[in-house]
Write an enzyme that holds these catalytic residues in place. Sequence first.
Site, PDB file in Angstrom:
ATOM      1  N   TYR A 307       0.861  -1.184   0.000  1.00 39.14           N
ATOM      2  CA  TYR A 307       0.000   0.000   0.000  1.00 39.14           C
ATOM      3  C   TYR A 307       0.892   1.226   0.000  1.00 39.14           C
ATOM      4  CZ  TYR A 307      -3.933  -2.876   1.623  1.00 39.14           C
ATOM      5  OH  TYR A 307      -4.925  -3.811   1.752  1.00 39.14           O
ATOM      6  N   HIS A 315      -6.379   1.631  -2.326  1.00 36.32           N
ATOM      7  CA  HIS A 315      -6.229   0.187  -2.518  1.00 36.32           C
ATOM      8  C   HIS A 315      -4.750  -0.147  -2.666  1.00 36.32           C
ATOM      9  CE1 HIS A 315     -10.430  -0.786  -2.919  1.00 36.32           C
ATOM     10  NE2 HIS A 315     -10.588   0.278  -3.682  1.00 36.32           N
ATOM     11  N   LYS A 347      -4.270  -4.643  -9.630  1.00 40.48           N
ATOM     12  CA  LYS A 347      -2.977  -4.527  -8.963  1.00 40.48           C
ATOM     13  C   LYS A 347      -1.913  -5.067  -9.911  1.00 40.48           C
ATOM     14  CE  LYS A 347      -5.220  -5.436  -4.556  1.00 40.48           C
ATOM     15  NZ  LYS A 347      -5.878  -4.143  -4.535  1.00 40.48           N
TER      16      LYS A 347
END
Lengths: 403, 414
Positions: A307, A315, A347
């Site tokens: 993070y 996110h 991601k």
Amino acid sequence: MAKKNNKNLNKIYKYPLPLIISSNSNGLNLNLNLNLPNLFPHNPISWIWYSIKLLYYNLRYDVPSNDDINVVYKDGIFKIENESSMRKIWRMGFFGKGVLSRSEPTWKERTLIRLNLIKTDKCKLTMEDITRQRRAERTDFKKKRQKLQDLELKKRKDEITDEELKEMDELDKILVEMRKASQVGSIGSGGSFDIEKDEEEDEEVEEVIREEDSKLIDSNGRLIQIEYVQLQFVETFFLKFALNTIKISNFANLTELFKVCCNHYSESNSINPDNKFILEYLVYHYYRSMGWCVRSGIKFGTDYLLYKRGPPFMHAEFCLLIMDLNSNNLDWFQVFTKARVVGSVKKTLVLVYVETPTIEEFNQVFYDNNEVDDEGLKFLKLFKLYKISEVIYKRWNPSRTRD
Amino acid sequence: MSQDELNDLIDVEDEIQDWKNLGMPKRGTKEFEPDGTTFQLNSLEDSRNAMFNALGANRQHHIKNTLVGIWKDDSNSCLVPNAKGNYFKDVGKYNKLYNCIELNPIETIYLVERGSMVIYLSDDEFMDWLKDRNMEFDYETNLVALDLEYLYALSNVNFAKYQIYAYLKRLGYIIQEREEIEQEQEQEQEQSEEHKQDKSFTILPRVWGILSYPVLHSLQFKKVHYFRYTDVYKSIQLNIPKIPKKEPSSPFHLTFNVWKPTPNFSKKSPPLPDFQVSVIDTSKNTDFLKFSQIQQLLFEKTTSLQYELKVKESIKKKPKMESKKEVRAKKQAERQSKLNESTRLRNEYLKTRDEVIKNGHGNIVLAVINNGIINFIQLGIGNFNMSQKTEQVNRLEEIYPGRHHELIYNEPVY
């Protein structure tokens, strides 16, 4: 809305590590003065001024003490049981997990609200509440969309009434609004739920406290804290070795803690340089020391999540997978599977490789107690024997990159 | 998950081709399901007929435009004495000896399979004719025509490679097979980080004897004053080096150079490829690559630096049409230009830093194929610690000199 929200979060999560540094030490209350002057390499006067100031601080003030967090090792688990420590370890760097909560230890807060033990005009929403709220919104949206599609089908079949046509029009408008709202809203924002929430509360007031709940309340009518924070092994070692901000009564020294962590993965008494804990720790430390908030990535089938600031802000951006340097511990299908999951939550997958020293090199540092007098320095020397490389993994979609 | 994200999950490739190209909704497969209405049934029927018509039409070309290739079995290649048409922008190579274009098996099969070239088998008579070419040569009567099946049998082609080639070519990419491993490549220069630590301001006073606790000493945070978390982070960094390159026991190689479609592509002096692709056939061995194999592939990649040395400055004209991406970039630049200088620089800094972290450097494409099914991935070397001084990292240093660019924690101003 998002900005205001962020301001609030910035205040709560002001410090990135559970370490009080001299410039924000509460005991001194001299926040503004306690900053070193700027240092300009080409300006000798600034050097002198800097060193005078520094000398002054060292003589005048003590370094703020940073070992008020007690960690207990019990049944193979690292626990923090003290309430303020629990809060601190979460708010300052997002370490550990509340065992009765999703991540931040919020069980007590939630239970106080559930049992109506505190009066709040506008109750603070915990992360769990926000998720529930978002899911409710999403379900509602899907219901309405289904209704609209059913009506559309009716229209095509020419079985639609005028009333239904009107309803269809309205539904269409509502859905457009909802879509817009969901795009604007980030974490922690949501509008329409407040009304439903109030209704629920009204119902709860009339409820009597259940028997199993009454056991949670002590003779003074106060809620007993039964939640504790569980730390990962790597987190514990980081807090002890890198920051030295926790106290663990079970272990006399850092080496003992290290051995317990290593033996967690292998039963044998000797520690190999490729012990899984060491590899995991090095990767953890590597990213933590670059300012990333590193959390477990088990929910995405990977080792870690990165993070930028922490879970409440944004996110996670990266999923880390620690790979075996010398053998193929995964096949293409397994990598594809993980990558697909990681990609679908927007991601980026990072494969992290760690090169280990030979067992001789490792033992020479680890068992030689004469050369360095401090344990911290010994581990620094040990970890410096390792090497780390990363590979960024992305899917390529040729039909999208053409122009 | 927002609707946007959901939409992103629906792959462009997953879309069903709408042959009618009008009237029918474009996205997703659900809309194509029969729903019991005649309207939907008719739409489906129309679409199906449109497809049959499109596929059923006779493909014709003028006799003058017939493209003829002659398969030369001894060299496993195809000679094209009279190259015409649009195909030779990236296909084929000039053969000096025969004074004509020569195609490799992959290119040959591609052209024949898409019906763009007729192919015959060469014989001695043809080879004699090829030398002087002083009269017309009638292929049809003198040579044996090959059908596709025969060609497949004759040509010694790696089918996995062919499938990737054909797939990318049909998507419109310009693609060429890489020549066997090129010249020696310079070793990547990894700059040692060791000395950097000593420059840190927190260390200097120690030299003067004011602070005597080194970093990661167990008493460090008990005895040393810290005024910024940035310094705390710096002090706990281990400065672990990157893993040096090792020769893999069974190396993979890059197979294709791929360029985005561009009108002025020159075979002779191609620009730096947009993508460098390695074909990896997992039909028999499904092991993921070892790190040394990934390093080897990245090492093999041609970089812009080598390109400038190898290829003479080829003038790259801008395509007339602006792509959506360029339009977006332009708008973004416009918005940025309205901000004041320091904000603009800060935005550029943060954006560039994110890009360095997210993209790494030296990207290559792996076309992983398993029994005809292809999955493309892109691999790059991660540069989280910014130890590889790429152009972008240097730009960061230009904007905020002396800053630890790998530190993503932004110290707030208290």
